[in-house]
Structures are given as C-alpha cells and as structure tokens.
Write a protein that holds these residues in place. Structure first.
Motif, PDB file in Angstrom:
ATOM      1  N   ALA A 182       0.830  -1.212   0.000  1.00  0.00           N
ATOM      2  CA  ALA A 182       0.000   0.000   0.000  1.00  0.00           C
ATOM      3  C   ALA A 182       0.860   1.257   0.000  1.00  0.00           C
ATOM      4  N   ILE A 183       1.937   1.244   0.790  1.00  0.00           N
ATOM      5  CA  ILE A 183       2.796   2.429   0.879  1.00  0.00           C
ATOM      6  C   ILE A 183       3.558   2.635  -0.425  1.00  0.00           C
ATOM      7  N   ALA A 184       4.088   1.546  -1.007  1.00  0.00           N
ATOM      8  CA  ALA A 184       4.816   1.661  -2.281  1.00  0.00           C
ATOM      9  C   ALA A 184       3.903   2.222  -3.374  1.00  0.00           C
ATOM     10  N   LYS A 185       2.676   1.761  -3.416  1.00  0.00           N
ATOM     11  CA  LYS A 185       1.711   2.227  -4.419  1.00  0.00           C
ATOM     12  C   LYS A 185       1.441   3.726  -4.255  1.00  0.00           C
ATOM     13  N   THR A 186       1.246   4.163  -3.013  1.00  0.00           N
ATOM     14  CA  THR A 186       0.923   5.567  -2.775  1.00  0.00           C
ATOM     15  C   THR A 186       2.089   6.480  -3.123  1.00  0.00           C
ATOM     16  N   PHE A 187       3.312   6.112  -2.711  1.00  0.00           N
ATOM     17  CA  PHE A 187       4.479   6.924  -3.054  1.00  0.00           C
ATOM     18  C   PHE A 187       4.695   6.936  -4.571  1.00  0.00           C
ATOM     19  N   GLY A 188       4.536   5.782  -5.212  1.00  0.00           N
ATOM     20  CA  GLY A 188       4.725   5.709  -6.660  1.00  0.00           C
ATOM     21  C   GLY A 188       3.759   6.597  -7.410  1.00  0.00           C
ATOM     22  N   GLU A 189       2.495   6.574  -7.011  1.00  0.00           N
ATOM     23  CA  GLU A 189       1.488   7.398  -7.680  1.00  0.00           C
ATOM     24  C   GLU A 189       1.693   8.880  -7.387  1.00  0.00           C
ATOM     25  N   THR A 190       2.025   9.208  -6.136  1.00  0.00           N
ATOM     26  CA  THR A 190       2.197  10.608  -5.745  1.00  0.00           C
ATOM     27  C   THR A 190       3.317  11.270  -6.528  1.00  0.00           C
ATOM     28  N   TYR A 191       4.410  10.526  -6.738  1.00  0.00           N
ATOM     29  CA  TYR A 191       5.573  11.107  -7.412  1.00  0.00           C
ATOM     30  C   TYR A 191       5.717  10.613  -8.855  1.00  0.00           C
ATOM     31  N   GLU A 192       4.624  10.110  -9.413  1.00  0.00           N
ATOM     32  CA  GLU A 192       4.545   9.758 -10.836  1.00  0.00           C
ATOM     33  C   GLU A 192       5.705   8.862 -11.266  1.00  0.00           C
ATOM     34  N   ALA A 193       6.069   7.921 -10.400  1.00  0.00           N
ATOM     35  CA  ALA A 193       7.178   7.010 -10.695  1.00  0.00           C
ATOM     36  C   ALA A 193       6.705   5.870 -11.588  1.00  0.00           C
ATOM     37  N   ASP A 194       7.613   5.391 -12.432  1.00  0.00           N
ATOM     38  CA  ASP A 194       7.307   4.209 -13.243  1.00  0.00           C
ATOM     39  C   ASP A 194       7.467   2.937 -12.425  1.00  0.00           C
ATOM     40  N   GLY A 195       8.258   3.019 -11.367  1.00  0.00           N
ATOM     41  CA  GLY A 195       8.424   1.889 -10.472  1.00  0.00           C
ATOM     42  C   GLY A 195       8.760   2.371  -9.080  1.00  0.00           C
ATOM     43  N   CYS A 196       8.205   1.708  -8.067  1.00  0.00           N
ATOM     44  CA  CYS A 196       8.485   2.067  -6.683  1.00  0.00           C
ATOM     45  C   CYS A 196       8.536   0.785  -5.859  1.00  0.00           C
ATOM     46  N   THR A 197       9.583   0.653  -5.057  1.00  0.00           N
ATOM     47  CA  THR A 197       9.738  -0.512  -4.196  1.00  0.00           C
ATOM     48  C   THR A 197      10.039  -0.056  -2.777  1.00  0.00           C
ATOM     49  N   LEU A 198       9.323  -0.615  -1.822  1.00  0.00           N
ATOM     50  CA  LEU A 198       9.614  -0.401  -0.411  1.00  0.00           C
ATOM     51  C   LEU A 198      10.026  -1.753   0.162  1.00  0.00           C
ATOM     52  N   GLN A 199      11.274  -1.856   0.605  1.00  0.00           N
ATOM     53  CA  GLN A 199      11.826  -3.141   1.029  1.00  0.00           C
ATOM     54  C   GLN A 199      12.426  -3.025   2.424  1.00  0.00           C
ATOM     55  N   LEU A 200      12.117  -3.993   3.276  1.00  0.00           N
ATOM     56  CA  LEU A 200      12.678  -4.007   4.615  1.00  0.00           C
ATOM     57  C   LEU A 200      14.178  -4.286   4.555  1.00  0.00           C
ATOM     58  N   VAL A 201      14.898  -3.753   5.525  1.00  0.00           N
ATOM     59  CA  VAL A 201      16.339  -3.982   5.634  1.00  0.00           C
ATOM     60  C   VAL A 201      16.591  -4.944   6.795  1.00  0.00           C
ATOM     61  N   GLU A 202      17.377  -5.974   6.529  1.00  0.00           N
ATOM     62  CA  GLU A 202      17.728  -6.962   7.547  1.00  0.00           C
ATOM     63  C   GLU A 202      19.243  -7.126   7.586  1.00  0.00           C
ATOM     64  N   ALA A 203      19.826  -6.955   8.763  1.00  0.00           N
ATOM     65  CA  ALA A 203      21.274  -7.088   8.941  1.00  0.00           C
ATOM     66  C   ALA A 203      22.053  -6.176   7.987  1.00  0.00           C
ATOM     67  N   GLY A 204      21.541  -4.969   7.788  1.00  0.00           N
ATOM     68  CA  GLY A 204      22.237  -4.001   6.961  1.00  0.00           C
ATOM     69  C   GLY A 204      22.104  -4.216   5.467  1.00  0.00           C
ATOM     70  N   LYS A 205      21.196  -5.119   5.044  1.00  0.00           N
ATOM     71  CA  LYS A 205      20.992  -5.380   3.616  1.00  0.00           C
ATOM     72  C   LYS A 205      19.497  -5.489   3.332  1.00  0.00           C
ATOM     73  N   PRO A 206      19.105  -5.224   2.072  1.00  0.00           N
ATOM     74  CA  PRO A 206      17.691  -5.415   1.732  1.00  0.00           C
ATOM     75  C   PRO A 206      17.252  -6.846   2.015  1.00  0.00           C
TER      76      PRO A 206
END
Length: 307
Positions: A182-206
């Motif tokens: 839901a958050i990735a979709k909203t940020f992507g639409e708000t900023y007219e992005a062609d792609g948006c990914t929201l990814q959790l970070v674990e142990a300093g890496k995606p």
C-alpha cells in the motif's frame, strides 16, 4: 534525520540534468490558409506550432496533442466563432493562454470572453507582428507561472493524500506485506514514478519482504545505489543508470528508526522527472513517516498473535 542542503541541492541538480529544453506548443486557428502560414512562419523558431483551419479541427488537434501553452484563434470562422471554440478548451486546459484575432467589432463576444477568463488578449487585424510577438511572450510567461502554481497545488494535495494513506495503513493493515504494498503504491502514484519498491532492511541489507508498484527491479540487494543509501543513511540518486531496463533516474531514500535503517524506498522514472529542494525535503520527511507506520503495523501484528 538531518539532511544537509548541499545534498538535496546535488540530488535536485542531478534530476534536473535529465530535462531537455523543449519548445512550448502553440496552436493557431484560422480558416484562411494565408493567415495560418503567416502565423506559422512568425512563431516556428520559438514554438512547436500546430495548425487548424476551424474550431472543430482545432479541438481534434488538442485531443490528439494535449495541452498547449498558447492558442491564437481567429474570431470570425465558419461553423464556430473563435470565442465559442476557446470556451470549449477551458475545462480541460485551464492554464492555456488564449488570444483572439479579430477584424470586426464583436464587442459583446469579446468582452464576455475576456471577463469570463476565456481570452487573455485580443488583437485586431491586420496585426503588427512585433506587437503580436510581445503579447505572446507575456502570455507564455503567465502560462509558466500558472503551471507552476497548479503543479505546486497538485503536489501539496498529493502529499496530504500520501500522509493520509500512511495513517490508514497504520490503522488497518493486517500484516507487513500488505502495508509495504500500500505504501509503495501511494508513493509511486504521488511522485509519478514508473516503479516504486519499499523493502525491509535486515542485517544491513535489503531483506525478503517488499512491496512494489509499477515496474519492479530484479533485486535491490545488488544495487550499489541502494547499498550506499543504507550505509550512509542518506538519500542517493543515480541518473541514466539502467537504460536497458527503462530506468532514467533512480532515487533511493533510507527509512530510519532510532538511528538504524529499517527499510529503503526506491523510486524509479523512465522519463525526465525533476524535484526542487523543498519537494525533496518533503519527500524525505514523508519517507521517515514510513518507519512509524511499519512499527505500528508490526506491533499490531505481534499484539494480535499474543492475544
């Protein structure tokens, strides 16, 4: 969470470097071919000039080409007067500047059109080319100001919607995956992005949990821009990085919670897209609200399991 202004300025300049100056569009409308040719020759160096021989044809041109900065239309034309044609363009293109050419004293039509905001200026025939150029120059300047204000208002409204979505996710999401999507979709639409990914970070890496909007990249973990954003805890940008994947600009924002990167937000555009420093700051601060939303969702999830 402090971001130095030079960093935002650098990112803004990088995105702005993708913008190539383009001639503004102009539509000229006249049922007399000689007048159309004269108008075309007068403005072709400074404008992308579109032509139409009637109001009906002009509406078809606008339907195909989209918004133009300036319309110059003759008043007396068969089928449809210039003022009637211009009034039909107002609802869809409110920022366009409209100029009427008239050889008649159609005072009522012109006064009504000007008072209702449908016409910026009227010029009597035969016109003086230098006078017309000066009027058009002022019209374009006014158009640019209005477009900027319209865009500012649109982005402010989008920002409000974005923050409202974060609150809604906090209250309603039943799991992290649903929240990330839901958050990735909203940020992507708000900023007219062609792609948006929201990814959790674990142990300093995606990590493995992520939400996507639009065109997704194969993996954020292998992207040096993402790695740099996590390591430095500062926004990173790369332009012209993956032409074969349709990525012209890639902006990565770390999502911080208690001085740790807990997620990364990746916004990608396949077309030129610029953000001013204040817009970048608002985007960065909005991204930090993601941390609170995800923490609340995770807490709610744990609470439901315990209950």
């Amino acid at each position: 969470m402090d971001i130095a202004l030079p960093e935002l300025e650098h990112i803004s300049r990088q995105l702005a470097s993708l913008e190539r100056p383009k001639k503004p569009k102009m539509l000229v409308v006249d049922d007399e071919p000689d007048n159309l040719d004269l108008l075309y020759r007068t403005f072709r160096r400074d404008f992308n000039v579109l032509r139409a021989e009637s109001g009906v044809m002009a509406l078809e041109v606008l339907a195909a080409e989209g918004e133009v900065a300036v319309i110059i239309s003759d008043q007396r034309m068969p089928e449809m007067k210039g003022t009637e044609f211009l009034s039909k363009t107002v609802p869809q293109f409110p920022d366009t500047m409209r100029i009427i050419l008239t050889g008649f004293t159609d005072v009522e039509d012109l006064v009504d059109a000007i008072n209702s905001g449908q016409v910026y200026k009227y010029i009597t025939k035969p016109w003086d080319p230098n006078e017309l150029k000066a009027v058009v120059q002022r019209a374009v300047e006014t158009y640019d100001v209005q477009k900027h204000r319209t865009e500012e208002l649109r982005r402010a409204q989008s920002q409000t919607i974005l923050l409202g979505t974060l609150v809604k996710v906090t209250q309603e999401a039943t799991g992290l995956e649903q929240a990330l999507e839901a958050i990735a979709k909203t940020f992507g639409e708000t900023y007219e992005a062609d792609g948006c990914t929201l990814q959790l970070v674990e142990a300093g890496k995606p990590g493995t949990l992520q939400g996507n909007y639009g065109t997704a990249l194969p993996s954020l973990g292998d992207d040096p821009v993402v790695q740099e954003a996590i390591a430095t805890q500062k926004p990173q940008v790369k332009v012209n990085e993956s032409a074969e994947e349709g990525v012209l600009a890639h902006l990565v924002l770390p999502v911080l919670f208690q001085s740790a990167s807990i997620a990364v937000l990746s916004l990608r555009w396949g077309k030129p897209f610029s953000l001013q420093e204040d817009e970048l700051l608002r985007l960065y601060l909005a991204a930090q609200q993601i941390a609170l939303a995800l923490t609340c969702v995770r807490f709610g999830q744990d609470w439901r399991v315990a209950a």
